[in-house]
Design an enzyme around this catalytic site. Structure first.
Site, PDB file in Angstrom:
ATOM      1  CE  LYS A 133      -2.317  -0.660   3.784  1.00 29.69           C
ATOM      2  NZ  LYS A 133      -1.445  -1.945   4.338  1.00 29.69           N
ATOM      3  NE  ARG A 175       7.721  -2.652   6.105  1.00 28.44           N
ATOM      4  CZ  ARG A 175       6.483  -2.457   6.035  1.00 28.44           C
ATOM      5  NH1 ARG A 175       5.812  -1.995   5.051  1.00 28.44           N
ATOM      6  NH2 ARG A 175       5.829  -2.520   7.376  1.00 28.44           N
ATOM      7  NE  ARG A 221       2.527  -4.247  11.636  1.00 30.91           N
ATOM      8  CZ  ARG A 221       3.640  -4.173  10.720  1.00 30.91           C
ATOM      9  NH1 ARG A 221       4.549  -4.956  11.024  1.00 30.91           N
ATOM     10  NH2 ARG A 221       3.617  -3.568   9.567  1.00 30.91           N
ATOM     11  NE  ARG A 278      -3.725  -0.761  10.749  1.00 29.33           N
ATOM     12  CZ  ARG A 278      -2.813  -0.133   9.846  1.00 29.33           C
ATOM     13  NH1 ARG A 278      -2.994   0.957   9.579  1.00 29.33           N
ATOM     14  NH2 ARG A 278      -1.433  -1.001   9.862  1.00 29.33           N
ATOM     15  NE  ARG A 322       6.827  -0.206   9.748  1.00 30.92           N
ATOM     16  CZ  ARG A 322       5.479   0.014   9.316  1.00 30.92           C
ATOM     17  NH1 ARG A 322       5.302   0.636   7.879  1.00 30.92           N
ATOM     18  NH2 ARG A 322       4.608  -0.305   9.949  1.00 30.92           N
TER      19      ARG A 322
HETATM   20  P1  AMP Z   1       1.101   1.012   9.171  1.00 33.89           P
HETATM   21  O1  AMP Z   1       2.480   1.906   8.995  1.00 33.89           O
HETATM   22  O2  AMP Z   1       0.048   1.352   8.404  1.00 33.89           O
HETATM   23  O3  AMP Z   1       1.560  -0.246   9.069  1.00 33.89           O
HETATM   24  O4  AMP Z   1       0.908   1.584  10.830  1.00 33.89           O
HETATM   25  C1  AMP Z   1       1.684   1.333  11.875  1.00 33.89           C
HETATM   26  C2  AMP Z   1       0.960   1.421  13.145  1.00 33.89           C
HETATM   27  O5  AMP Z   1       0.636   2.592  13.348  1.00 33.89           O
HETATM   28  C3  AMP Z   1      -0.014   0.318  13.233  1.00 33.89           C
HETATM   29  O6  AMP Z   1       0.559  -1.027  13.470  1.00 33.89           O
HETATM   30  C4  AMP Z   1      -0.852   0.937  14.243  1.00 33.89           C
HETATM   31  O7  AMP Z   1      -0.264   0.641  15.635  1.00 33.89           O
HETATM   32  C5  AMP Z   1      -0.940   2.439  13.808  1.00 33.89           C
HETATM   33  N1  AMP Z   1      -1.871   2.594  13.016  1.00 33.89           N
HETATM   34  C6  AMP Z   1      -1.707   3.181  11.583  1.00 33.89           C
HETATM   35  N2  AMP Z   1      -2.810   3.426  11.253  1.00 33.89           N
HETATM   36  C7  AMP Z   1      -3.874   2.971  12.187  1.00 33.89           C
HETATM   37  C8  AMP Z   1      -5.157   2.988  12.200  1.00 33.89           C
HETATM   38  N3  AMP Z   1      -5.885   3.263  11.139  1.00 33.89           N
HETATM   39  N4  AMP Z   1      -6.001   2.609  13.328  1.00 33.89           N
HETATM   40  C9  AMP Z   1      -5.347   2.408  14.282  1.00 33.89           C
HETATM   41  N5  AMP Z   1      -4.045   2.229  14.471  1.00 33.89           N
HETATM   42  C10 AMP Z   1      -3.121   2.600  13.320  1.00 33.89           C
END
Ligand code: AMP
Length: 228
Positions: free
Chosen positions: A13, A134, A178, A95, A167
Site C-alpha cells: 500500500k 523490509r 498485525r 482499519r 521498523r
Molecule cells: P502502518 O504503517 O500502516 O503499518 O501502521 C503502523 C502502526 O500505526 C500500526 O501497527 C498501528 O499501531 C498504528 N496505526 C496506523 N494506522 C492506524 C489506524 N487506522 N488505526 C489504528 N492504528 C493505526
C-alpha cells in the site's frame, strides 16, 4: 476524489500510494506515517502511541479518527483555495468499522463520498517474507527489501545516502499480531465497501509497475462511472 488502498501489512500500500498519489493529484493520508512522525518528534500524541506502535496493536479509534479529520480539513481548505489537489488517498486507514463509519461521516459533511476502495491482494506467505525483509531509509522513507529490492550498498539508501533501518514493528511477534488484527478487524471492511458498491480488487503479487497500472485503471474507471 477519495480513494482507499486496502490490503494486509506488506501488500504494498505504501509503495503504491507514493507512486499513484502524485499521478492522480491525491494527497496521501497514511495514519501509520503520521503516528511514526509524531513518535519521532516526541510530541504528546507520539508519546501516547509509541508503545502501541511497537507492539503492533492499534491506536484507539477516537485518536485515529481525530488526526484524519484534521488532515481532511487541510485538504478541503487547499481545494477551496484552488490548489491543484483532487482529494485524498488513504493508506492504512480505515482499519476498523468505527473508523470506516467516521470516514463516511466526515466525507458526507464535506459533501463528498468515496470514489473507490481498492484491495491489493497478496498471498499470506509472501506478506510475512516481505515484512521481515523490509528496510526503510531513516531520512527519506524509501522502502527496500533485503532480497527482492536491495540497495546498491547494503544498509545505505540509493536516493539520499541515509541509513536503512528495520521498523520496530517488523519483528516476528509484531508481524503476527498485525496480521491477526488485519484478519479480525480490517478484512471485514471489504464486505462493508462491497455493499456500498465501491470495492475493486487488484492482484498485488505482480511486479510493482503492473500493480500500479492495475490500480490506476481501477480507480480511473470508478471515477468515470461516478461521473456518468
Ligand atoms: P502502518 O504503517 O500502516 O503499518 O501502521 C503502523 C502502526 O500505526 C500500526 O501497527 C498501528 O499501531 C498504528 N496505526 C496506523 N494506522 C492506524 C489506524 N487506522 N488505526 C489504528 N492504528 C493505526
Amino acid at each position: 476524489m477519495y480513494v482507499i488502498l486496502m490490503g494486509a501489512q506488506g501488500s504494498g500500500k505504501g509503495t503504491q500510494a507514493a507512486l499513484i498519489g502524485p499521478k492522480l493529484n491525491l494527497v496521501k493520508v497514511a495514519t501509520g506515517d503520521l503516528f511514526r512522525a509524531a513518535t519521532e518528534q516526541k510530541s504528546e500524541l507520539g508519546l501516547q502511541v509509541q508503545a502501541i506502535l511497537e507492539s503492533g496493536n492499534l491506536v484507539p479509534d477516537e485518536l485515529t479518527n481525530a488526526i484524519v479529520q484534521v488532515r481532511l480539513a487541510q485538504i478541503a481548505a487547499a481545494k477551496a483555495k484552488g490548489e491543484d489537489v483532487a482529494g485524498a488517498l488513504f493508506d492504512g486507514f480505515p482499519r476498523t468499522e468505527p473508523q470506516a463509519q467516521a470516514l463516511d461521516e466526515i466525507l458526507a459533511n464535506q459533501g463528498e463520498s468515496l470514489t473507490a476502495v481498492v484491495e491489493i491482494d497478496v498471498p499470506r506467505e509472501k506478506l510475512v517474507a516481505r515484512l521481515a525483509g523490509r528496510r526503510v531509509c531513516e531520512s527519506c522513507g524509501t522502502v527496500y527489501h533485503v532480497e527482492a529490492d536491495p540497495p546498491a550498498v547494503p544498509g545505505i539508501c540509493n536516493k539520499c545516502g541515509g541509513k536503512l533501518l528495520q521498523r520496530k514493528d517488523d519483528t516476528p511477534e509484531a508481524i503476527t499480531r498485525r496480521l491477526e488484527l488485519y484478519d479480525d478487524l480490517t478484512r471485514p471492511l471489504l464486505a462493508y465497501y462491497a455493499e456500498q458498491g465501491v470495492l475493486e480488487r487488484v492482484d498485488g503479487d505482480q511486479d510493482i509497475q503492473k500493480v500500479e497500472q492495475d490500480l490506476l485503471d481501477a480507480i480511473r474507471s470508478r471515477a468515470e462511472s461516478m461521473k456518468a
